[in-house]
Design a protein around this motif. Structure first.
Motif, PDB file in Angstrom:
ATOM      1  N   GLY A 195       9.287  40.771  -6.393  1.00  0.00           N
ATOM      2  CA  GLY A 195       8.761  39.620  -7.119  1.00  0.00           C
ATOM      3  C   GLY A 195       8.192  40.023  -8.466  1.00  0.00           C
ATOM      4  O   GLY A 195       8.184  41.181  -8.856  1.00  0.00           O
ATOM      5  N   ARG A 196       7.665  39.027  -9.202  1.00  0.00           N
ATOM      6  CA  ARG A 196       7.204  39.291 -10.564  1.00  0.00           C
ATOM      7  C   ARG A 196       5.708  39.071 -10.730  1.00  0.00           C
ATOM      8  O   ARG A 196       5.196  39.187 -11.853  1.00  0.00           O
ATOM      9  N   ASN A 197       5.008  38.766  -9.653  1.00  0.00           N
ATOM     10  CA  ASN A 197       3.562  38.627  -9.752  1.00  0.00           C
ATOM     11  C   ASN A 197       2.900  40.008  -9.756  1.00  0.00           C
ATOM     12  O   ASN A 197       3.557  41.031  -9.834  1.00  0.00           O
ATOM     13  N   LYS A 200       3.785  42.879 -12.725  1.00  0.00           N
ATOM     14  CA  LYS A 200       4.963  43.743 -12.908  1.00  0.00           C
ATOM     15  C   LYS A 200       5.625  43.611 -14.285  1.00  0.00           C
ATOM     16  O   LYS A 200       6.122  44.608 -14.821  1.00  0.00           O
ATOM     17  N   PRO A 201       5.640  42.433 -14.899  1.00  0.00           N
ATOM     18  CA  PRO A 201       6.241  42.345 -16.237  1.00  0.00           C
ATOM     19  C   PRO A 201       5.513  43.176 -17.296  1.00  0.00           C
ATOM     20  O   PRO A 201       6.031  43.353 -18.398  1.00  0.00           O
ATOM     21  N   ARG A 221      13.009  46.990 -10.577  1.00  0.00           N
ATOM     22  CA  ARG A 221      13.072  45.857 -11.504  1.00  0.00           C
ATOM     23  C   ARG A 221      11.970  45.967 -12.554  1.00  0.00           C
ATOM     24  O   ARG A 221      11.170  45.074 -12.765  1.00  0.00           O
ATOM     25  N   ILE A 222      11.999  47.139 -13.216  1.00  0.00           N
ATOM     26  CA  ILE A 222      11.033  47.478 -14.260  1.00  0.00           C
ATOM     27  C   ILE A 222      11.824  47.901 -15.502  1.00  0.00           C
ATOM     28  O   ILE A 222      12.793  48.657 -15.388  1.00  0.00           O
ATOM     29  N   THR A 267       5.151  40.461 -22.349  1.00  0.00           N
ATOM     30  CA  THR A 267       5.760  41.350 -21.372  1.00  0.00           C
ATOM     31  C   THR A 267       6.609  42.405 -22.081  1.00  0.00           C
ATOM     32  O   THR A 267       6.994  42.243 -23.244  1.00  0.00           O
ATOM     33  N   SER A 269       9.626  43.031 -21.334  1.00  0.00           N
ATOM     34  CA  SER A 269      10.945  42.425 -21.548  1.00  0.00           C
ATOM     35  C   SER A 269      11.007  41.758 -22.914  1.00  0.00           C
ATOM     36  O   SER A 269      12.001  41.865 -23.643  1.00  0.00           O
ATOM     37  N   ASP A 277      10.731  37.681 -19.214  1.00  0.00           N
ATOM     38  CA  ASP A 277      10.843  38.518 -18.030  1.00  0.00           C
ATOM     39  C   ASP A 277      11.786  37.908 -17.003  1.00  0.00           C
ATOM     40  O   ASP A 277      12.607  38.604 -16.399  1.00  0.00           O
ATOM     41  N   VAL A 278      11.699  36.602 -16.814  1.00  0.00           N
ATOM     42  CA  VAL A 278      12.538  35.954 -15.807  1.00  0.00           C
ATOM     43  C   VAL A 278      14.003  35.966 -16.218  1.00  0.00           C
ATOM     44  O   VAL A 278      14.913  35.958 -15.376  1.00  0.00           O
ATOM     45  N   PHE A 281      14.955  39.719 -15.450  1.00  0.00           N
ATOM     46  CA  PHE A 281      14.845  39.995 -14.019  1.00  0.00           C
ATOM     47  C   PHE A 281      14.771  38.680 -13.249  1.00  0.00           C
ATOM     48  O   PHE A 281      13.703  38.295 -12.760  1.00  0.00           O
TER      49      PHE A 281
END
Length: 300
Positions: A195-197, A200-201, A221-222, A267, A269, A277-278, A281
């Motif tokens: 997940g992205r919470n 992580k971004p 996913r980094i 982020t 990204s 980010d979304v 990823f």
């Protein structure tokens, strides 16, 4: 929450593959240890497997034992013997001139290593705390905020889960340590590791090995920044969140120019690829394979 910058060590931060003043390097100290423990059969097995190949001590011990049929001791114990011999040879060699820093690394540390600066940084390595900490000390750098090495991993018992790169266990440990003491919304728990919470971004990873380091970035996913010191022919793929640079001076410049944006919540990204980010990823597709990965990576 300060952005987290994680780096590999051997082949990324410093060149430990060239000889020290007494002729030691990462490869030949491993070879010396294997000769001492396994004799000529062990040396032959080391060369048959293609040398070190960025293996962890436990991975190396398991392979040498398998090839020589000398399996009378647990690989964990053999790995520790290898490490003890290796460090006894190579640690006294550390100085401000060996192992040499790769180009731009001091400039990079002037950005990320400032006390009370805008970033946190850490090292993910199959190396060892004592060696890495001494390299930072003799070069006048403050120690990493986070250090996840073989010394930590060798104490963990996960018989069904691989702990070494490109598997993402080290990244998960660093992620947890970074979050320690942070205010995390309890309503978000548990969250799958994919997940992205949990910020992580706002994590990026830097390394030199396309397979182990690049693979870690993909699995975790980094965003991954590739430095070409040991694999100059590798071409990073931006669609996989991979950015290539010439050396650490490029990374230092990127961080200086984007420091305000990152501090204010942008982020990696957005900073590195100009994408949300979304977008870089997206949520993984439904299915039992992905559900299994997500359960394994869960924070619960």
């Amino acid at each position: 929450m300060k952005p987290l910058i994680l780096i590999d060590f051997d082949g990324t931060m410093v060149n430990t593959f060239v000889d020290s003043p007494k002729g030691f390097n990462v490869t030949n100290t491993y070879l010396h240890a294997i000769w001492e423990l396994f004799g000529e059969n062990g040396v032959r097995a080391f060369h048959e497997r293609g040398g070190l190949k960025n293996a962890s001590p436990e991975e190396l011990a398991e392979d040498i034992q398998r090839r020589t049929l000398q399996v009378d001791a647990p690989a964990r114990d053999v790995a520790q013997q290898i490490v003890d011999i290796k460090l006894s040879l190579i640690t006294p060699e550390i100085s401000a001139s060996w192992p040499s820093l790769y180009p731009g690394f001091r400039d990079f540390m002037n950005v990320v290593g400032r006390p009370e600066g805008p970033f946190r940084f850490g090292v993910l390595s199959s190396g060892h705390d004592r060696f890495i900490e001494k390299v930072f000390e003799v070069n006048g750098f403050r120690p990493p905020d986070i250090l996840v090495t073989n010394d930590f991993l060798s104490q963990r018992r996960f018989p069904t889960r691989q702990r070494y790169k490109p598997r993402s266990y080290q990244m998960a440990v660093a992620h947890r340590q970074w979050l320690s003491g942070q205010n995390v919304d309890e309503d978000q728990k548990p969250e799958p590791y994919l997940g992205r919470n949990y910020g992580k971004p706002r994590i990026v990873y830097i390394g030199d090995d396309p397979n182990k380091d690049g693979g870690l970035g993909i699995e975790a996913r980094i965003p991954f920044i590739f430095v070409p010191f040991t694999a100059p022919n590798f071409v990073p793929d931006p669609e996989k969140g991979q950015l290539g640079v010439r050396d650490f001076s490029d990374i230092a410049q990127i961080l200086r120019e984007s420091e305000d944006n990152l501090t204010n919540g942008s982020t990696f990204s957005e900073v590195l690829f100009g994408k949300s980010d979304v977008e870089l990823f997206p949520p993984p597709p439904d299915g039992e394979v992905y559900a299994g990965i997500m359960r394994e990576r869960s924070f619960s």
